[in-house]
Design an enzyme around this catalytic site. Structure first.
Site, PDB file in Angstrom:
ATOM      1  N   HIS A   1       0.836  -1.208   0.000  1.00 13.01           N
ATOM      2  CA  HIS A   1       0.000   0.000   0.000  1.00 13.01           C
ATOM      3  C   HIS A   1       0.875   1.265   0.000  1.00 13.01           C
ATOM      4  CE1 HIS A   1      -3.261  -2.760   0.551  1.00 13.01           C
ATOM      5  NE2 HIS A   1      -2.855  -3.107   1.759  1.00 13.01           N
TER       6      HIS A   1
ATOM      7  N   ASP B   1      -4.860  -8.656  -3.061  1.00 16.65           N
ATOM      8  CA  ASP B   1      -5.101  -8.417  -1.638  1.00 16.65           C
ATOM      9  C   ASP B   1      -6.348  -9.113  -1.101  1.00 16.65           C
ATOM     10  OD1 ASP B   1      -5.241  -7.317   0.906  1.00 16.65           O
ATOM     11  OD2 ASP B   1      -4.886  -5.268   0.310  1.00 16.65           O
TER      12      ASP B   1
HETATM   13  C1  NGQ Z   1      -5.127  -7.785   6.456  1.00 20.92           C
HETATM   14  N1  NGQ Z   1      -5.855  -6.087   4.937  1.00 20.92           N
HETATM   15  O1  NGQ Z   1      -4.184  -8.145   7.153  1.00 20.92           O
HETATM   16  O2  NGQ Z   1      -5.855  -8.602   5.883  1.00 20.92           O
HETATM   17  C2  NGQ Z   1      -5.359  -6.313   6.254  1.00 20.92           C
HETATM   18  C3  NGQ Z   1      -6.321  -5.792   7.276  1.00 20.92           C
HETATM   19  C4  NGQ Z   1      -4.967  -4.834   9.153  1.00 20.92           C
HETATM   20  C5  NGQ Z   1      -5.621  -4.932   4.306  1.00 20.92           C
HETATM   21  N2  NGQ Z   1      -4.885  -4.067   4.911  1.00 20.92           N
HETATM   22  C6  NGQ Z   1      -5.874  -5.912   8.672  1.00 20.92           C
HETATM   23  N3  NGQ Z   1      -6.097  -4.675   3.126  1.00 20.92           N
HETATM   24  O3  NGQ Z   1      -4.315  -4.153   8.360  1.00 20.92           O
HETATM   25  O4  NGQ Z   1      -4.873  -4.669  10.364  1.00 20.92           O
HETATM   26 ZN    ZN Z   2      -2.982  -7.114   2.932  1.00 13.70          ZN
END
Ligand code: NGQ
Ligand code: ZN
Length: 471
Positions: A284, A335
């Site tokens: 990101h 993702d």
């Molecule tokens: C994840 N997903 O680990 O799946 C993350 C969300 C976080 C994205 N950032 C959880 N798209 O970042 O704490």
């Molecule tokens: Zn992720």
């Protein structure tokens, strides 16, 4: 259970393409040859079509590496698109995601991932970096075989025939400053020592499959500084060039919390406290200031852009102009798999930039006037670097990973090859214009279908139904 689908046994091969997208750009009359190990031995423009060499049904593109995947999240795509709180956000989505993650069994994960990887191949991805943090059972206890869920992902990739970079995730805290993990995070938690043992356990299994093993400190929220240092030292002892991926600066709340904790923004903190270089993928990296854009690009790290997920979660828009002005490398990830389609990610990336800058053809560059051509070449190169695998396009020595467009598709027919790619990305249904996909020299998708399509999709639907019935 899925039947024993047998992948074709490896064999050398060749293909003649009237048009192929090589690392330097489009070339004519290209003979593509590979060996039984799936490596390109020669890519020769200006060749004569020899009898006996198969002809590609349309322009040949490099296969797209997918640099960021959480496979399990595919099964709840579409299930968070309703109003829960007065103000839904990334964080309210995350609560729903945790609830879903808490229930998945090893068999369900394998079924979901197998179908996801079939979908990826059918949509032009030939390899994937799996950012894997679901380690333990529903109570947070290690499985009898601590590598159970990692091995399920390896098997899924092996059966689908997609290249894999497996990135076990280190997760220890729920916020900056060592905040204790929450209930919803208990399946993710590992000590640094247990992570290093897991990596040792997974190394031979990855090697046997041609998969690359790396490490993913989840985020600066989830990994305290000492653990980050120790884990990186342990990884270096195992493989000093192994890929390292981290989520960073995706949401402004993370930037604010990092500033409150350290006085620095997340990317600036990371650059000052970790040996960030070309092994790293900054997933990101949406919210950087001008100095962070310059410094992060200069480190050689890849920015892991996930345009449809970033749009879906309301993250914000990456400053592509600033990154490219600093010669930053980048690649694409699907993702959360709100969308599984390499061409659609390219389209979303370009459209986000058009909306933000009120310009057109933002992704074109001096070397390539066509946006789709320029973006494809850059994303393949950056994706390969992040994957730590030789999947950076059509050149001798790299893996034979490629996609053949269908020149007879209505959106493409009669156009020149660069315009065919533009139409595929901007004016087709984006999977329908794909004819064939080859990974490691093996045909995985023919006439737009993977041989496991029906079986794997049925197993996926069954797994999702069981998961939802438990709600
Ligand atoms: C994840 N997903 O680990 O799946 C993350 C969300 C976080 C994205 N950032 C959880 N798209 O970042 O704490
Ligand atoms: Zn992720």
């Amino acid at each position: 259970m899925l039947s024993d689908h047998v992948l074709p046994s490896p064999s050398a091969g060749s293909l003649f393409a009237s048009d192929a997208l090589l690392p330097a750009g489009w070339a004519r009359d290209v003979l593509i040859e590979w060996d039984a190990a799936g490596r390109l031995t020669a890519v020769t423009p200006g060749s004569q079509p020899a009898s006996g060499t198969p002809h590609a049904a349309g322009p040949v593109l490099p296969g797209m590496p997918n640099l960021h995947s959480h496979a399990f999240q595919r099964a709840f795509g579409g299930l968070t698109e309703f109003r829960g709180a007065a103000q839904d956000s990334f964080w309210s989505w995350r609560t729903l995601m945790y609830r879903f993650a808490s229930k998945i069994s090893p068999g369900q994960l394998e079924a979901i991932a197998t179908w996801l990887y079939v979908e990826m191949l059918e949509a032009g991805y030939t390899s994937v970096c799996e950012f894997h943090y679901l380690h333990h059972d529903a109570d947070g206890r290690p499985y009898a075989d601590d590598a159970e869920l990692s091995l399920a992902l390896l098997r899924a990739a092996g059966r689908a025939g997609i290249g894999l970079t497996l990135l076990p995730v280190l997760y220890q805290t729920s916020g900056f400053g060592g905040a204790a993990p929450g209930e919803g995070q208990r399946r993710f938690i590992r000590s640094t020592e247990s992570m290093l043992r897991l990596l040792e356990r997974l190394r031979p299994a990855c090697e046997a499959q041609g998969a690359r093993l790396g490490l993913a400190p989840h985020s600066l929220r989830a990994v305290p500084p000492d653990a980050l240092r120790e884990a990186l030292a342990g990884l270096d002892a195992i493989d000093p060039s192994a890929p390292v991926h981290i989520h960073i600066a995706e949401q402004t709340a993370e930037v604010d919390a990092c500033l409150a904790w350290s006085g620095q923004r997340p990317v600036a903190w990371l650059l000052d406290h970790a040996p960030v270089d070309a092994r790293w993928c900054l997933v990101h990296a949406t919210h950087m200031d001008a100095d962070e854009y310059r410094r992060a690009a200069a480190s050689g790290a890849v920015a892991g852009l996930c345009p449809t997920t970033e749009a879906n979660l309301g993250d914000g828009i990456f400053d592509f102009d600033a990154w490219r002005a600093a010669d930053g490398r980048w690649g694409l990830g699907s993702d959360s798999h709100a969308c599984v389609n390499a061409a659609e990610e390219l389209m979303m990336l370009e459209y986000g930039q058009r909306l933000a800058t009120r310009r057109r053809n933002v992704g074109a560059d001096a070397a390539h006037r066509e946006v789709a051509t320029a973006l494809t070449l850059a994303a393949v190169q950056g994706g390969a670097q992040a994957a730590g695998r030789a999947v950076g396009g059509l050149a001798a020595g790299r893996q034979a990973d490629f996609v053949v467009l269908d020149a007879l598709h209505v959106a493409l027919q009669g156009l020149a090859a660069p315009a065919m790619l533009s139409s595929h990305v901007f004016a087709s249904h984006r999977t329908s214009a794909l004819d064939a996909v080859v990974a490691a020299g093996q045909p995985r998708v023919a006439a737009a279908r993977h041989p496991l399509h029906h079986e794997a999709s049925a197993a996926f639907v069954a797994a999702r139904s069981r998961l939802l019935a438990e709600d």
